[in-house]
Motif scaffolding. Structure first.
Motif, mmCIF file in Angstrom:
data_model
loop_
_atom_site.group_PDB
_atom_site.id
_atom_site.type_symbol
_atom_site.label_atom_id
_atom_site.label_comp_id
_atom_site.label_asym_id
_atom_site.label_seq_id
_atom_site.Cartn_x
_atom_site.Cartn_y
_atom_site.Cartn_z
ATOM 1 N N GLN A 27 0.840 -1.205 0.000
ATOM 2 C CA GLN A 27 0.000 0.000 0.000
ATOM 3 C C GLN A 27 0.873 1.251 0.000
ATOM 4 O OE1 GLN A 27 -3.431 -0.052 -0.118
ATOM 5 N NE2 GLN A 27 -3.346 2.147 -0.417
ATOM 6 N N ALA A 28 1.955 1.245 0.774
ATOM 7 C CA ALA A 28 2.869 2.388 0.817
ATOM 8 C C ALA A 28 3.580 2.573 -0.525
ATOM 9 C CB ALA A 28 3.892 2.204 1.936
ATOM 10 N N GLU A 29 3.926 1.483 -1.195
ATOM 11 C CA GLU A 29 4.554 1.570 -2.518
ATOM 12 C C GLU A 29 3.620 2.250 -3.519
ATOM 13 O OE1 GLU A 29 7.335 -2.406 -2.875
ATOM 14 O OE2 GLU A 29 5.200 -2.585 -3.325
ATOM 15 N N ILE A 30 2.381 1.828 -3.524
ATOM 16 C CA ILE A 30 1.397 2.372 -4.464
ATOM 17 C C ILE A 30 1.091 3.835 -4.163
ATOM 18 C CG2 ILE A 30 -1.010 2.215 -5.214
ATOM 19 C CD1 ILE A 30 -0.753 -0.841 -4.720
ATOM 20 N N ALA A 31 0.958 4.176 -2.878
ATOM 21 C CA ALA A 31 0.599 5.536 -2.475
ATOM 22 C C ALA A 31 1.796 6.479 -2.439
ATOM 23 C CB ALA A 31 -0.079 5.508 -1.106
ATOM 24 N N GLY A 32 3.004 5.936 -2.328
ATOM 25 C CA GLY A 32 4.193 6.778 -2.232
ATOM 26 C C GLY A 32 4.311 7.476 -0.896
ATOM 27 N N THR A 33 3.692 6.906 0.128
ATOM 28 C CA THR A 33 3.706 7.494 1.458
ATOM 29 C C THR A 33 3.532 6.401 2.511
ATOM 30 O OG1 THR A 33 2.661 9.110 2.941
ATOM 31 C CG2 THR A 33 1.220 7.982 1.397
ATOM 32 N N THR A 34 4.013 6.675 3.704
ATOM 33 C CA THR A 34 3.805 5.728 4.802
ATOM 34 C C THR A 34 2.528 6.045 5.574
ATOM 35 O OG1 THR A 34 5.222 7.034 6.261
ATOM 36 C CG2 THR A 34 6.252 5.206 5.066
ATOM 37 N N ASN A 35 1.748 6.967 5.065
ATOM 38 C CA ASN A 35 0.459 7.305 5.663
ATOM 39 C C ASN A 35 -0.586 6.316 5.143
ATOM 40 O OD1 ASN A 35 -1.603 8.524 7.014
ATOM 41 N ND2 ASN A 35 -1.743 10.281 5.642
ATOM 42 N N ARG A 63 5.813 12.446 5.170
ATOM 43 C CA ARG A 63 5.774 10.980 5.130
ATOM 44 C C ARG A 63 5.784 10.454 3.695
ATOM 45 N NH1 ARG A 63 1.227 9.211 9.411
ATOM 46 N NH2 ARG A 63 1.973 7.148 8.818
ATOM 47 N N LYS A 64 6.132 11.319 2.745
ATOM 48 C CA LYS A 64 6.177 10.931 1.338
ATOM 49 C C LYS A 64 7.524 10.306 0.998
ATOM 50 C CE LYS A 64 3.089 14.639 -0.100
ATOM 51 N NZ LYS A 64 2.965 15.861 -0.902
ATOM 52 N N SER A 101 9.107 2.901 -3.580
ATOM 53 C CA SER A 101 8.003 3.797 -3.893
ATOM 54 C C SER A 101 7.769 3.820 -5.409
ATOM 55 C CB SER A 101 8.311 5.210 -3.406
ATOM 56 O OG SER A 101 7.291 6.103 -3.821
ATOM 57 N N GLU A 102 6.501 3.917 -5.785
ATOM 58 C CA GLU A 102 6.118 3.962 -7.188
ATOM 59 C C GLU A 102 5.562 5.331 -7.575
ATOM 60 O OE1 GLU A 102 3.475 0.702 -7.898
ATOM 61 O OE2 GLU A 102 4.949 -0.781 -7.241
ATOM 62 N N VAL A 103 5.789 6.336 -6.748
ATOM 63 C CA VAL A 103 5.217 7.670 -6.978
ATOM 64 C C VAL A 103 6.353 8.688 -7.132
ATOM 65 C CG1 VAL A 103 3.745 9.478 -6.023
ATOM 66 C CG2 VAL A 103 3.137 7.080 -5.693
ATOM 67 N N TYR A 104 6.210 9.550 -8.141
ATOM 68 C CA TYR A 104 7.175 10.620 -8.361
ATOM 69 C C TYR A 104 6.600 11.929 -7.848
ATOM 70 C CZ TYR A 104 10.130 14.039 -10.649
ATOM 71 O OH TYR A 104 10.978 15.090 -10.898
ATOM 72 N N TYR A 105 7.361 12.607 -6.993
ATOM 73 C CA TYR A 105 6.966 13.930 -6.478
ATOM 74 C C TYR A 105 7.866 14.974 -7.117
ATOM 75 C CZ TYR A 105 4.416 11.368 -2.898
ATOM 76 O OH TYR A 105 3.551 10.531 -2.247
ATOM 77 N N LYS A 106 7.240 16.032 -7.620
ATOM 78 C CA LYS A 106 7.999 17.123 -8.243
ATOM 79 C C LYS A 106 8.579 18.043 -7.218
ATOM 80 C CE LYS A 106 5.473 17.198 -12.509
ATOM 81 N NZ LYS A 106 4.759 17.983 -13.464
#
Length: 106
Positions: A27-35, A63-64, A101-106
């Motif tokens: 779930q954290a991998e998909i969301a890109g956060t430990t929240n 938490r990202k 993580s599978e999410v990219y943050y700019k």
């Protein structure tokens, strides 16, 4: 036989704890956060476990976790094994899981 019956709940709890750790890391991998508190709550209700959760991550902000950042979790739970009239003993079990993580943050 009674010895095996007393230890069976420990093995069952360990298996559930391993699954719990894998599920929240995914779930954290998909969301890109430990929240992932909602998923944790659902798993607590399903398994009946209430583990202590420790995250070890490459945080980007808050938490990202940035794309390809490491996400690791360690769950710790105490399970009671009773020996009839001889008393009960607490056994601490741990489960670990990791991912990216599978999410990219700019």
């Amino acid at each position: 036989i009674s010895f095996a019956v007393n230890f069976l709940p420990v093995f069952t709890a360990k298996q559930q704890l391993d699954l719990f750790a894998s599920e929240i890391v995914r779930q954290a991998e998909i969301a890109g956060t430990t929240n992932v508190d909602n998923r944790v709550q659902v798993l607590r209700e399903q398994t009946g476990l209430n583990p202590q959760i420790r995250w070890d991550c490459d945080y980007h902000e808050g938490r990202k976790v940035q794309l390809n950042g490491d996400i690791m979790v360690t769950l710790t739970e105490s399970v009671d094994i009773g020996f009839f009239d001889f008393g009960s003993f607490h056994v601490e079990i741990q489960a670990k899981a990791s991912g990216k993580s599978e999410v990219y943050y700019k």
